[in-house]
Write a protein that holds these residues in place. Structure first.
Motif, short mmCIF file in Angstrom:
data_model
loop_
_atom_site.label_atom_id
_atom_site.label_comp_id
_atom_site.label_asym_id
_atom_site.label_seq_id
_atom_site.Cartn_x
_atom_site.Cartn_y
_atom_site.Cartn_z
N LEU A 74 0.83 -1.21 0.00
CA LEU A 74 0.00 0.00 0.00
C LEU A 74 0.87 1.27 0.00
CD1 LEU A 74 -2.99 0.85 0.08
CD2 LEU A 74 -2.85 0.81 2.58
N ILE A 75 1.90 1.28 0.82
CA ILE A 75 2.79 2.44 0.91
C ILE A 75 3.51 2.68 -0.42
CG2 ILE A 75 4.95 3.28 1.97
CD1 ILE A 75 3.86 1.95 4.63
N GLU A 131 1.46 9.33 -5.79
CA GLU A 131 1.58 10.71 -5.32
C GLU A 131 2.87 11.41 -5.74
OE1 GLU A 131 -0.87 12.34 -4.04
OE2 GLU A 131 -2.21 10.64 -3.77
N HIS A 132 3.92 10.66 -6.05
CA HIS A 132 5.24 11.27 -6.29
C HIS A 132 5.84 11.01 -7.66
CE1 HIS A 132 5.52 12.56 -2.10
NE2 HIS A 132 5.03 11.39 -1.79
N LYS A 146 -6.61 6.88 -6.27
CA LYS A 146 -5.67 6.60 -7.36
C LYS A 146 -5.21 5.14 -7.41
CE LYS A 146 -3.77 11.29 -7.25
NZ LYS A 146 -2.55 12.07 -7.02
N LEU A 147 -5.69 4.29 -6.49
CA LEU A 147 -5.28 2.89 -6.45
C LEU A 147 -6.47 2.00 -6.79
CD1 LEU A 147 -3.17 2.88 -3.13
CD2 LEU A 147 -2.47 3.58 -5.43
N ASP A 204 12.23 6.98 -5.94
CA ASP A 204 12.72 7.08 -4.56
C ASP A 204 11.69 6.47 -3.61
OD1 ASP A 204 10.69 8.93 -4.71
OD2 ASP A 204 11.81 10.55 -3.77
N THR A 205 11.02 5.43 -4.09
CA THR A 205 10.01 4.73 -3.29
C THR A 205 10.64 4.20 -2.01
OG1 THR A 205 9.13 4.01 -5.41
CG2 THR A 205 8.22 2.96 -3.48
N PRO A 206 9.94 4.31 -0.87
CA PRO A 206 10.49 3.76 0.37
C PRO A 206 10.77 2.26 0.23
CG PRO A 206 8.46 4.98 0.82
CD PRO A 206 8.61 4.91 -0.67
#
Length: 193
Positions: A19-20, A27-28, A69-70, A153-155
């Motif tokens: 999900l994150i 969003e980015h 958006k998902l 730069d996804t966590p």
């Protein structure tokens, strides 16, 4: 043209790490939506702990419903097995000619991307968004500086569905690792016990 990022997985179960990452990409990056493509159970490789397709779709649906958006995507449930990403992309383009589809993958998948069926065609027609992994991976030279490949730069999420299944089986508390409606469904259906 709306740009859709395709995030593939078995999602067994779909957890907050998924999900994150999906929300971060929505969003980015310039992706307008992220479609979570649930990989079907292969008729050739039956896995005892893999929930049936419709149950995994329900988990993704429940987790993503609050996020505009998902979206869960079951396109691969209807395609012949074994399934190839190039065929899924062709099917989506046929059914949604007004959308632009991009692939989302981990750095580890990019390393072997040249072994994928029709990888040249995929790269020619689709952007690829690459999520970093915990260990640094050397990206093959042929994919470096390619304008179609975007390193994000996804966590980095070190949560695994395997760990969650083991924790549920041994009676541990997995609430922090799952969106609450996902946990409710797993608990109610008595999955992974």
């Amino acid at each position: 043209m709306k740009k859709i990022g395709l995030y593939f997985g078995t999602f067994n179960p779909f957890h907050i790490g998924h999900l994150i990452i999906a929300n971060h990409l929505a969003e980015h990056t310039e992706l307008d939506e992220i479609w979570l493509v649930i990989t079907p159970q292969s008729p050739f490789k039956k896995k005892n702990n893999l929930l049936e397709n419709h149950h995994r779709f329900e988990l993704v649906y429940r987790a993503t419903e609050p996020y505009e958006k998902l979206k869960p995507c079951d396109v691969e449930f209807k395609l012949p097995q074994p399934n190839y990403t190039s065929k899924t992309l062709a099917e989506l383009k046929d059914t949604h000619p007004d959308l632009d589809f991009a692939l989302i993958m981990g750095e580890d998948n990019l390393v072997n991307f040249h072994k994928w069926k029709n990888y040249e065609s995929i790269l020619e027609h689709h952007d690829i968004y690459v999520c970093p992994r915990q260990t640094t991976i050397e990206i093959p030279e042929q994919f470096q500086n390619n304008p179609k490949i975007h390193i994000t730069d996804t966590p980095v999420m070190e949560i695994s569905s395997t760990l969650i299944r083991k924790m549920i089986k041994s009676g541990k508390n997995v609430n922090p690792l799952l969106q609450h409606r996902v946990w409710e469904y797993i608990d109610e259906m008595n999955f992974y016990r």
